[in-house]
Write a protein that holds these residues in place. Structure first.
Motif, PDB file in Angstrom:
ATOM      1  N   LYS A   1       0.831  -1.210   0.000  1.00 12.55           N
ATOM      2  CA  LYS A   1       0.000   0.000   0.000  1.00 12.55           C
ATOM      3  C   LYS A   1       0.870   1.267   0.000  1.00 12.55           C
ATOM      4  O   LYS A   1       0.542   2.249  -0.665  1.00 12.55           O
ATOM      5  CB  LYS A   1      -0.949  -0.011   1.198  1.00 12.55           C
ATOM      6  N   ILE A   2       1.970   1.245   0.722  1.00 12.10           N
ATOM      7  CA  ILE A   2       2.873   2.393   0.742  1.00 12.10           C
ATOM      8  C   ILE A   2       3.493   2.608  -0.634  1.00 12.10           C
ATOM      9  O   ILE A   2       3.591   3.735  -1.119  1.00 12.10           O
ATOM     10  CB  ILE A   2       3.953   2.211   1.835  1.00 12.10           C
ATOM     11  N   VAL A   3       3.912   1.529  -1.290  1.00 12.86           N
ATOM     12  CA  VAL A   3       4.472   1.645  -2.641  1.00 12.86           C
ATOM     13  C   VAL A   3       3.422   2.204  -3.595  1.00 12.86           C
ATOM     14  O   VAL A   3       3.715   3.088  -4.408  1.00 12.86           O
ATOM     15  CB  VAL A   3       5.013   0.277  -3.135  1.00 12.86           C
ATOM     16  N   ALA A   4       2.192   1.730  -3.503  1.00 12.82           N
ATOM     17  CA  ALA A   4       1.121   2.246  -4.365  1.00 12.82           C
ATOM     18  C   ALA A   4       0.875   3.722  -4.088  1.00 12.82           C
ATOM     19  O   ALA A   4       0.717   4.526  -5.016  1.00 12.82           O
ATOM     20  CB  ALA A   4      -0.162   1.449  -4.153  1.00 12.82           C
ATOM     21  N   TRP A   5       0.846   4.095  -2.823  1.00 10.60           N
ATOM     22  CA  TRP A   5       0.612   5.491  -2.459  1.00 10.60           C
ATOM     23  C   TRP A   5       1.695   6.384  -3.052  1.00 10.60           C
ATOM     24  O   TRP A   5       1.402   7.401  -3.674  1.00 10.60           O
ATOM     25  CB  TRP A   5       0.565   5.612  -0.941  1.00 10.60           C
ATOM     26  N   ALA A   6       2.955   6.002  -2.875  1.00 12.35           N
ATOM     27  CA  ALA A   6       4.053   6.824  -3.384  1.00 12.35           C
ATOM     28  C   ALA A   6       4.037   6.893  -4.910  1.00 12.35           C
ATOM     29  O   ALA A   6       4.305   7.941  -5.492  1.00 12.35           O
ATOM     30  CB  ALA A   6       5.386   6.274  -2.893  1.00 12.35           C
TER      31      ALA A   6
END
Length: 163
Positions: free
Chosen positions: A16-21
């Motif tokens: 989710k963090i990778v997608a957000w960034a």
């Protein structure tokens, strides 16, 4: 390794963090430090662990399937469902609970569903191309099998049975 489901939670949050960034244009990058663990059961305190963590698999999977690809948000018409395209790869998850999500797909293509740690399986579609996608808090990736092979430099053995 925080959260109620431990290491699985780690993989979910990393993806989710990778997608957000990757969905933003005002972020240059992220840094993760997964190499250390506090493992009192084995007498190690902040020692390098030789075992791989699900977060590493989630990083590799997100890196292969969405990293650096153009982002396009998806209006799911459900505030509980988060979804977006990175290139042709759809990444989706539910904020709470589990359920199925109807997804229209091109019936002429073979589709795959990849879980947060990279396990791949065929995604069945009906005659009109619609799929019933199982959703939970754990992100999944949906993409054409041919694109999966391209993004993962040949794909995996699981894909050998798809064609």
């Amino acid at each position: 390794m925080h959260g109620f489901s431990g290491r699985r939670w780690q993989a979910e949050q990393v993806a989710k963090i990778v997608a957000w960034a990757n969905s933003r244009n005002d972020y240059l990058g992220l840094a993760f430090c997964i190499a250390h663990e506090y493992d009192l059961a084995y007498g190690r305190l902040w020692d390098y662990s030789l075992g791989h963590k699900p977060g590493e698999a989630a990083l590799y999977t997100a890196g292969a399937l969405i990293d650096g690809l153009p982002y396009r948000p998806v209006d799911t018409h459900d505030a509980n469902i988060q979804a977006g395209y990175f290139g042709e790869t759809l990444m989706v998850w539910r904020e709470q609970g589990e359920g199925e999500w109807p997804l229209p797909l091109d019936a002429k293509q073979t589709w795959v569903l990849v879980d947060v740690v990279g396990r791949v399986r065929a995604l069945a579609t009906d005659s009109s191309g619609s799929a019933r996608v199982p959703l939970s808090a754990s992100p999944i990736y949906i993409l054409p099998a041919a694109l999966y092979r391209k993004l993962t430099a040949g794909g995996s053995r699981e894909l050998a049975d798809l064609n």
